[in-house]
Design a protein around this motif. Sequence first.
Motif, PDB file in Angstrom:
ATOM      1  N   GLY A  38       0.828  -1.201   0.000  1.00  0.00           N
ATOM      2  CA  GLY A  38       0.000   0.000   0.000  1.00  0.00           C
ATOM      3  C   GLY A  38       0.863   1.252   0.000  1.00  0.00           C
ATOM      4  N   THR A  39       0.233   2.360   0.287  1.00  0.00           N
ATOM      5  CA  THR A  39       0.969   3.621   0.363  1.00  0.00           C
ATOM      6  C   THR A  39       0.651   4.331   1.672  1.00  0.00           C
ATOM      7  N   GLN A  40       1.527   5.254   2.031  1.00  0.00           N
ATOM      8  CA  GLN A  40       1.330   6.083   3.213  1.00  0.00           C
ATOM      9  C   GLN A  40       1.944   7.446   2.940  1.00  0.00           C
ATOM     10  N   PRO A  41       1.523   8.473   3.671  1.00  0.00           N
ATOM     11  CA  PRO A  41       2.110   9.791   3.467  1.00  0.00           C
ATOM     12  C   PRO A  41       3.569   9.820   3.921  1.00  0.00           C
ATOM     13  N   GLY A  42       4.401  10.469   3.122  1.00  0.00           N
ATOM     14  CA  GLY A  42       5.814  10.604   3.455  1.00  0.00           C
ATOM     15  C   GLY A  42       6.343  11.927   2.930  1.00  0.00           C
ATOM     16  N   PRO A  43       7.546  12.326   3.358  1.00  0.00           N
ATOM     17  CA  PRO A  43       8.092  13.609   2.918  1.00  0.00           C
ATOM     18  C   PRO A  43       8.557  13.553   1.467  1.00  0.00           C
ATOM     19  N   GLY A  44       8.254  14.617   0.723  1.00  0.00           N
ATOM     20  CA  GLY A  44       8.702  14.738  -0.652  1.00  0.00           C
ATOM     21  C   GLY A  44       9.990  15.537  -0.718  1.00  0.00           C
ATOM     22  N   GLU A  45      10.344  15.977  -1.912  1.00  0.00           N
ATOM     23  CA  GLU A  45      11.528  16.802  -2.104  1.00  0.00           C
ATOM     24  C   GLU A  45      11.299  18.170  -1.466  1.00  0.00           C
ATOM     25  N   PRO A  46      12.311  18.739  -0.806  1.00  0.00           N
ATOM     26  CA  PRO A  46      12.134  20.045  -0.162  1.00  0.00           C
ATOM     27  C   PRO A  46      11.891  21.153  -1.172  1.00  0.00           C
ATOM     28  N   VAL A  47      11.032  22.095  -0.786  1.00  0.00           N
ATOM     29  CA  VAL A  47      10.692  23.260  -1.601  1.00  0.00           C
ATOM     30  C   VAL A  47      10.947  24.499  -0.751  1.00  0.00           C
ATOM     31  N   VAL A  68       7.878  21.371   7.956  1.00  0.00           N
ATOM     32  CA  VAL A  68       8.429  22.692   7.684  1.00  0.00           C
ATOM     33  C   VAL A  68       9.675  22.866   8.540  1.00  0.00           C
ATOM     34  N   ASP A  69      10.786  23.255   7.917  1.00  0.00           N
ATOM     35  CA  ASP A  69      11.990  23.612   8.652  1.00  0.00           C
ATOM     36  C   ASP A  69      12.065  25.130   8.669  1.00  0.00           C
ATOM     37  N   TRP A  70      11.968  25.716   9.856  1.00  0.00           N
ATOM     38  CA  TRP A  70      11.969  27.172  10.000  1.00  0.00           C
ATOM     39  C   TRP A  70      12.570  27.547  11.350  1.00  0.00           C
ATOM     40  N   GLY A  92      15.431  27.123  12.570  1.00  0.00           N
ATOM     41  CA  GLY A  92      16.266  26.099  13.177  1.00  0.00           C
ATOM     42  C   GLY A  92      15.510  24.975  13.854  1.00  0.00           C
ATOM     43  N   LYS A  93      14.203  24.914  13.650  1.00  0.00           N
ATOM     44  CA  LYS A  93      13.368  23.875  14.269  1.00  0.00           C
ATOM     45  C   LYS A  93      12.516  23.195  13.198  1.00  0.00           C
ATOM     46  N   THR A  94      11.968  22.046  13.545  1.00  0.00           N
ATOM     47  CA  THR A  94      11.084  21.312  12.652  1.00  0.00           C
ATOM     48  C   THR A  94       9.651  21.481  13.133  1.00  0.00           C
ATOM     49  N   TRP A  95       8.759  21.827  12.182  1.00  0.00           N
ATOM     50  CA  TRP A  95       7.361  22.118  12.481  1.00  0.00           C
ATOM     51  C   TRP A  95       6.464  21.208  11.656  1.00  0.00           C
ATOM     52  N   ALA A  96       5.270  20.946  12.147  1.00  0.00           N
ATOM     53  CA  ALA A  96       4.264  20.161  11.425  1.00  0.00           C
ATOM     54  C   ALA A  96       3.118  21.075  11.024  1.00  0.00           C
ATOM     55  N   VAL A  97       2.581  20.855   9.830  1.00  0.00           N
ATOM     56  CA  VAL A  97       1.416  21.609   9.370  1.00  0.00           C
ATOM     57  C   VAL A  97       0.177  21.012  10.022  1.00  0.00           C
ATOM     58  N   VAL A  98      -0.653  21.863  10.606  1.00  0.00           N
ATOM     59  CA  VAL A  98      -1.873  21.425  11.282  1.00  0.00           C
ATOM     60  C   VAL A  98      -3.035  21.570  10.307  1.00  0.00           C
ATOM     61  N   GLY A  99      -3.570  20.468   9.833  1.00  0.00           N
ATOM     62  CA  GLY A  99      -4.695  20.501   8.895  1.00  0.00           C
ATOM     63  C   GLY A  99      -4.283  20.941   7.501  1.00  0.00           C
ATOM     64  N   ASP A 100      -5.275  21.229   6.680  1.00  0.00           N
ATOM     65  CA  ASP A 100      -5.032  21.697   5.317  1.00  0.00           C
ATOM     66  C   ASP A 100      -4.876  23.209   5.305  1.00  0.00           C
TER      67      ASP A 100
END
Length: 95
Positions: free
Chosen positions: A13-22, A62-64, A66-74
């Motif tokens: 199957g598939t699962q969400p994973g990190p893509g190429e950085p933008v 999100v890397d901002w 000097g820390k790593t952040w997660a996007v909350v929702g869409d």
Amino acid sequence: MYPTVQVDDGYGGTQPGPGEPVTIQALVLPSSADESGAEGYLVGTEYRVYARTLPAGPWSRVDWAGKTWAVVGDPQRFGASRATRHDVAVIRKRG
């Protein structure tokens, strides 16, 4: 920012994973802070990210600052014309 892409989960199957950085240009402002924490506990702060377009989703990273952040929702999409169109996402520190 690392947009979310579907990657193989190893079980067919598939699962969400990190893509190429933008790299994006954005305005980042504080959104809220939990100031009710007792002494010795961390205070959680959320930020709003404003940009013309955000290639982000609920599992994006999100890397901002000097820390790593997660996007909350869409991200929310605003604006009826090209001049006022923008996206807004809420980010929260991971870990």
